[in-house]
Design a protein around this motif. Sequence first.
Motif, PDB file in Angstrom:
ATOM      1  N   PRO A 140      65.386  13.600  52.875  1.00 56.38           N
ATOM      2  CA  PRO A 140      63.979  13.237  52.647  1.00 56.38           C
ATOM      3  C   PRO A 140      63.109  14.358  52.074  1.00 56.38           C
ATOM      4  N   ASP A 141      63.724  15.458  51.626  1.00 55.85           N
ATOM      5  CA  ASP A 141      62.911  16.481  50.966  1.00 55.85           C
ATOM      6  C   ASP A 141      63.258  16.595  49.478  1.00 55.85           C
ATOM      7  N   ARG A 142      63.901  15.555  48.939  1.00 58.11           N
ATOM      8  CA  ARG A 142      64.275  15.640  47.516  1.00 58.11           C
ATOM      9  C   ARG A 142      63.058  15.883  46.624  1.00 58.11           C
ATOM     10  N   PRO A 176      44.635   4.219  53.787  1.00 61.67           N
ATOM     11  CA  PRO A 176      44.024   5.528  54.034  1.00 61.67           C
ATOM     12  C   PRO A 176      44.934   6.498  54.794  1.00 61.67           C
ATOM     13  N   GLU A 177      45.774   5.980  55.701  1.00 60.11           N
ATOM     14  CA  GLU A 177      46.664   6.876  56.467  1.00 60.11           C
ATOM     15  C   GLU A 177      47.638   7.595  55.528  1.00 60.11           C
ATOM     16  N   ALA A 178      48.224   6.845  54.606  1.00 59.89           N
ATOM     17  CA  ALA A 178      49.179   7.450  53.672  1.00 59.89           C
ATOM     18  C   ALA A 178      48.447   8.412  52.731  1.00 59.89           C
ATOM     19  N   TRP A 179      47.269   8.022  52.310  1.00 61.39           N
ATOM     20  CA  TRP A 179      46.453   8.867  51.430  1.00 61.39           C
ATOM     21  C   TRP A 179      46.180  10.219  52.108  1.00 61.39           C
ATOM     22  N   MET A 180      45.788  10.165  53.400  1.00 61.17           N
ATOM     23  CA  MET A 180      45.460  11.385  54.140  1.00 61.17           C
ATOM     24  C   MET A 180      46.705  12.240  54.363  1.00 61.17           C
ATOM     25  N   TRP A 181      47.819  11.576  54.630  1.00 66.16           N
ATOM     26  CA  TRP A 181      49.069  12.323  54.840  1.00 66.16           C
ATOM     27  C   TRP A 181      49.443  13.098  53.581  1.00 66.16           C
ATOM     28  N   TYR A 182      49.323  12.406  52.464  1.00 64.19           N
ATOM     29  CA  TYR A 182      49.647  12.968  51.149  1.00 64.19           C
ATOM     30  C   TYR A 182      48.750  14.186  50.876  1.00 64.19           C
ATOM     31  N   ARG A 183      47.460  13.992  51.081  1.00 66.40           N
ATOM     32  CA  ARG A 183      46.520  15.072  50.795  1.00 66.40           C
ATOM     33  C   ARG A 183      46.744  16.255  51.740  1.00 66.40           C
ATOM     34  N   HIS A 184      47.021  15.942  53.008  1.00 66.46           N
ATOM     35  CA  HIS A 184      47.185  17.001  53.999  1.00 66.46           C
ATOM     36  C   HIS A 184      48.503  17.755  53.811  1.00 66.46           C
ATOM     37  N   ASN A 185      49.605  17.022  53.731  1.00 64.42           N
ATOM     38  CA  ASN A 185      50.926  17.664  53.743  1.00 64.42           C
ATOM     39  C   ASN A 185      51.398  18.133  52.386  1.00 64.42           C
ATOM     40  N   ILE A 186      50.996  17.421  51.346  1.00 64.90           N
ATOM     41  CA  ILE A 186      51.448  17.800  50.008  1.00 64.90           C
ATOM     42  C   ILE A 186      50.321  18.532  49.284  1.00 64.90           C
ATOM     43  N   MET A 243      56.777   9.755  54.934  1.00 64.82           N
ATOM     44  CA  MET A 243      55.969  10.051  56.133  1.00 64.82           C
ATOM     45  C   MET A 243      56.765   9.858  57.414  1.00 64.82           C
ATOM     46  N   ARG A 244      57.611   8.825  57.398  1.00 63.52           N
ATOM     47  CA  ARG A 244      58.376   8.474  58.600  1.00 63.52           C
ATOM     48  C   ARG A 244      59.271   9.608  59.069  1.00 63.52           C
ATOM     49  N   PHE A 245      59.687  10.471  58.135  1.00 61.78           N
ATOM     50  CA  PHE A 245      60.611  11.551  58.488  1.00 61.78           C
ATOM     51  C   PHE A 245      59.892  12.785  59.013  1.00 61.78           C
ATOM     52  N   GLY A 246      58.569  12.788  58.890  1.00 57.58           N
ATOM     53  CA  GLY A 246      57.809  13.874  59.487  1.00 57.58           C
ATOM     54  C   GLY A 246      57.436  14.983  58.528  1.00 57.58           C
ATOM     55  N   GLU A 247      56.493  15.797  59.016  1.00 57.46           N
ATOM     56  CA  GLU A 247      55.892  16.847  58.196  1.00 57.46           C
ATOM     57  C   GLU A 247      56.848  18.004  57.936  1.00 57.46           C
ATOM     58  N   GLU A 248      57.932  18.080  58.751  1.00 56.10           N
ATOM     59  CA  GLU A 248      58.799  19.248  58.583  1.00 56.10           C
ATOM     60  C   GLU A 248      59.509  19.257  57.220  1.00 56.10           C
ATOM     61  N   TRP A 249      59.660  18.081  56.601  1.00 50.99           N
ATOM     62  CA  TRP A 249      60.388  18.054  55.321  1.00 50.99           C
ATOM     63  C   TRP A 249      59.600  18.699  54.191  1.00 50.99           C
ATOM     64  N   PRO A 250      58.329  18.314  53.977  1.00 56.57           N
ATOM     65  CA  PRO A 250      57.576  19.045  52.950  1.00 56.57           C
ATOM     66  C   PRO A 250      57.349  20.507  53.349  1.00 56.57           C
ATOM     67  N   ALA A 251      57.244  20.779  54.665  1.00 57.96           N
ATOM     68  CA  ALA A 251      56.943  22.143  55.113  1.00 57.96           C
ATOM     69  C   ALA A 251      58.040  23.142  54.747  1.00 57.96           C
TER      70      ALA A 251
END
Length: 646
Positions: free
Chosen positions: A355-357, A408-418, A381-389
């Motif tokens: 999931p970090d491809r 909005p949840e996916a939008w916020m995740w994208y903006r926050h983690n990526i 998102m389901r795999f967690g923040e550790e993958w982009p980190a």
Amino acid sequence: MSNLGFENTDTILMEERLFPPSPEVVERANIMAYMKSKGFDNYENFYRWSLEHREEFWNDMARELHWFQPWHTTFQWTEKPFFQWFVGGKFNIVYNCLDRHMQTATRQKVAYYWEADDGSSRTLTYEDLYVLTNRLAKALQNLGVKKGDRVAIYMPVTPELVAAMLATTRLGAIHTVVFGGFAASALEERINDARAKVLITVDTAHRGGKLIEYKKICDEALANTPTIEKVIVFKREGTEVPMQAGRDLFADELLQDIPNDTVVPCEEMDSEDLLYILYTSGSTGKPKGVVHVHGGYAVGVYATTKFVFDIKPDDIYWCTADIGWVTGHSYIVYGPLLNGATGVLFESTPQYPAPDRYWSVVEKYKVTIIYTSPTAIRGLMRFGEEWPAKHDLSSLRILGTVGEPINPEAWMWYRHNIGRDALPVMDTWWQTETGAILISPTVILPLKPGSATRPLPTIDAAVVDKDGNPVETGKGGFLIIRHPWPSMMRTIYGDPARYRTYWETIPDVYFAGDAATIDEIGYFRIQGRVDDVIKVAGHRLGSMEIESSLVSHPAVAEAAAIGKPDPVKGEHIKVFVILKAGNEPSEAMVQELKQHVRTNVGPIATPDEIEFVTALPKTRSGKIMRRVLRARELGQPLGDVTTLEA
Ligand code: WTA
């Protein structure tokens, strides 16, 4: 009309977060430079000006491209709803994607980094792509391909696919690319509708680690495609595949005698000459061949790539889509090449091999702009923040999404983690028919999670009721566009009557088929289709296509397919099936029917749920009422929805 997707209105109206743009980004923005040249520093005023100066805006954009001969009339209605842009102009989109850059430093610039499914890569400069395109154009010419002929292309995302499109277009021929996730009968149907003369494909390829037997699927389709004279096969994997003498030719053999300095001049096309046909799903009947033309389409995708993604000379731009869909046509191939940008071509899938491809690709090529789908984000998102980190994503400066509503949840995740809580997210709304993005933020606008914000310059979008009257702020209604724009489809191939319906559902405006709301600051929120188009993981499918496939199974008497909300894919497919007498519902039957649709339409159309029923709700004239099935499935009242039925 059915499936009014107004369910999420309440939570969206409660969305109060606004993220202002960064002043440094605004200062450097491409759109700001243009606005200033017209005396504006505020988008609202500029947008209002653009509605009154539509032709001036598009003339300015068109002048940034190369014309063999300039146009004499910017816009004209012929017979409504048929219209033309840049009338009298002589133009070829490929000249602007390639030849123009041969005279500048862009010649040695990277056009694409290709990331293959297995992680290997290849780099092509603009010159490399120019050479490959010219050689392939020569090969096609040798086979008799000429202006106006149709060439079908069924290939994985490879540099050869891009070259196949550009070589076809160079000759003035018309490409029709079929997504690799469609099965033989879908390919056959598209080839026959377009009456294609040549088919370009590969032996085999892997996507997400799974084998796709392109040539074998082609052979099945080719049993019933009388117009195909030649099949060109690129050796993607070097697998042994059957070749029919006289018809099938390996690309490397065709190309071996064509030298690198071969130049096939670009055919000088009229602005309104056909560029490509791309099949897409509608409410009823077979897929429709959306027609785009050279001039207006080029101007539209050029300008939107420049303004929405704010493309600068040193950007590394990656659109993760498959080229088989319109997103790939406009924002992997034509838009970036017209801008002389460096792009990434991606043959694989988001979760393969892990999931970090995506994030490894961003790190590997130092991607600055990424454009992907809400489904991909929700899936990751389901795999967690550790993958982009795990990855260095600091090269990124702009994020984008397309294809379906983003919650909005996916939008916020994208903006926050990526986007490290800082990067702008461009939620871009558009369609195969619109050719280019129409409603989207640019980097100068404050952003609201889940909102595509404002229409782009000159785009007169509104949300109306069934009589065409604007609805109140915050109320759901139909998304319409009041005036044609350059990249708009010109017709449905071979079926102008079907094209007319877009402008006749509500008289004299373009009916997009989406439900939307506009909030108190004028921001648009697109909610989903109001017809029987289903968006599964952003892929566009029609209820009818799935139903026709099911009734072609000997055990099925009748079938109805609907889209059901899905936490990851946005929607998934549920079908209701009436079996013919003598057949019993069983788990084995469920599996058999799923497999049937899979091999018949393609893996992307496989139903997730099958329910056996003894009757289906119908109108008096016998039409299946899918909206009733959907409302029942979601436990919703039918009240509101019925009044909106067309
Ligand atoms: C949906 C894809 C919400 C919409 C480019 C439209 C969206 C259909 C968005 C067209 C978005 C596209 N927000 N919905 N940002 N972008 N859609 O032809 O329902 O494959 O009508 O073109 O996708 O799908 P198509």
